[in-house]
Design a protein around this motif. Structure first.
Motif: not given
Ligand code: AMP
Length: 347
Positions: A30-32, A35-37, A56-58
């Motif tokens: 999970s990229t989310g 990233l959180r980590d 809430g952006k990418l």
């Molecule tokens: P999620 O947990 O997948 O809802 O991701 C949480 C946040 O992490 C998203 O709102 C984006 O800011 C960032 N994020 C997660 N996955 C991606 C990705 N593949 N590309 C860009 N940003 C991402």
């Protein structure tokens, strides 16, 4: 199993991915979460990503792709993986395709978890995650059980993600529609897409998900997942979704019925005209044959028979002309009526 779970934020990708991990022993990527980590560990990458995530952006593709490359190269991903939250746009999907084909491990399938936006809001605002074991719950639909079952038999230490507030949720859904939704068509074109209904009980959704993944026992047992269906366009007045739309539809149906009726009556008249011509010719021929010698009669009736045939042809021609002439006018009538109804509706 090399799988992408596609779906709007809150569609249940994370929860279902965890169930797949438990059953099939392949990692959820999970990229989310990655990233959180990174944000929690305050790495340079995490600090760079934090602002975008809070809004809430990418996060920038370069950051996410670097993370994915590193994660998929780890040994535990050799047997397969479940991508959750990645790819999120076409550029990421292209990069993933290139990376996996270099590794010689193309995707097996992409499952879209289809869900109504209203349900998403409830899911996202009720979502809670355990700080210790990272399990995801929902205070409305999937609360942690009464028995403590976190690591070491403790109760879960739940927290709400900072980006699960209403304003950020709206923005994340907008970003999904604009940037991630195009991946549905992208993977449909590559014949990798399956669509499942992501509403309902967790176990029911899981059963649907398993049936959609090629190679699982559920998929093999025969019950097929719903074919990838196209998303209905947004509802617009006059398009069959309102009372006004219904009136228009009714009028069109009525006009089509009228046109069919007219065509039927033309066909009937033509048939009966042809029959009477044939009957008259035969009668005359018989009478003549009775009156004179057969050969003479035959010779005498030959022009008559020819005349009968040509009369039949003429009737047919006229009938087909009449049909052609009626069709456009009926269609025109239908069009006019529809236009009138639409004008009335707009007023
Ligand atoms: P999620 O947990 O997948 O809802 O991701 C949480 C946040 O992490 C998203 O709102 C984006 O800011 C960032 N994020 C997660 N996955 C991606 C990705 N593949 N590309 C860009 N940003 C991402």
């Amino acid at each position: 199993m090399r799988l992408v779970l596609l779906g709007a934020p809150g569609s249940g990708k994370g929860t279902q991915a965890q169930k797949l991990v438990q059953k099939y022993r392949i990692p959820q990527v999970s990229t989310g979460d990655l990233l959180r980590d990174a944000v929690a560990r305050k790495t340079a990458l995490g600090l760079e990503a934090k602002a975008a995530m809070d809004a809430g952006k990418l996060v920038a593709d370069t950051i996410v792709l670097a993370m994915i490359r590193e994660r998929l190269a780890r040994p535990d991903a050799a047997r397969g993986f479940i991508l959750d939250g990645f790819p999120r746009n076409v550029a990421q999907a292209d990069a993933l395709g290139t990376l996996l084909s270099k590794m010689g491990k193309p995707l097996d399938s992409v499952v879209l978890m289809d869900i109504d936006t209203k349900v998403l809001f409830k899911r996202l605002t009720g979502r809670r995650t355990c700080r210790r074991c990272a399990r995801v719950f929902n205070i409305y639909t999937n609360p942690p059980g009464k028995k403590p079952d976190c690591e070491g038999g403790r109760t879960h230490d739940l927290f709400q993600r900072p980006d699960d507030n209403e304003e950020t949720i709206s923005h994340r859904l907008e970003v999904y529609e604009a940037q991630t939704r195009p991946l549905v068509a992208y993977y449909r074109r590559r014949r990798l897409l399956k669509v499942i209904d992501a509403t309902g009980e967790l176990d029911d959704v899981f059963a649907r998900l398993e049936r959609a993944i090629p190679g699982t026992d559920a998929a093999k047992s025969g019950k097929r997942a719903a074919p990838a269906r196209r998303r209905r366009p947004a509802k617009r007045p006059g398009k069959g979704n309102t009372m006004a739309g219904k009136t228009v539809k009714k009028t069109v149906r009525k006009a089509v019925r009228m046109e069919k009726k007219a065509a039927k009556s033309i066909r009937k008249t033509t048939r009966s005209a042809a029959k009477s011509v044939k009957r008259a010719t035969t009668k005359l021929g018989k009478a003549l044959r009775r009156a004179v010698k057969p050969t003479v009669a035959d010779r005498a009736t030959a022009p008559l028979r020819a005349a009968g045939k040509s009369a039949k042809r003429a009737v047919k021609r006229t009938a087909s002309k009449a049909r052609k002439a009626t069709r456009p006018s009926a269609a025109k009538r239908a069009k006019r009526t529809v236009k009138k109804s639409v004008r009335k509706v707009r007023r």
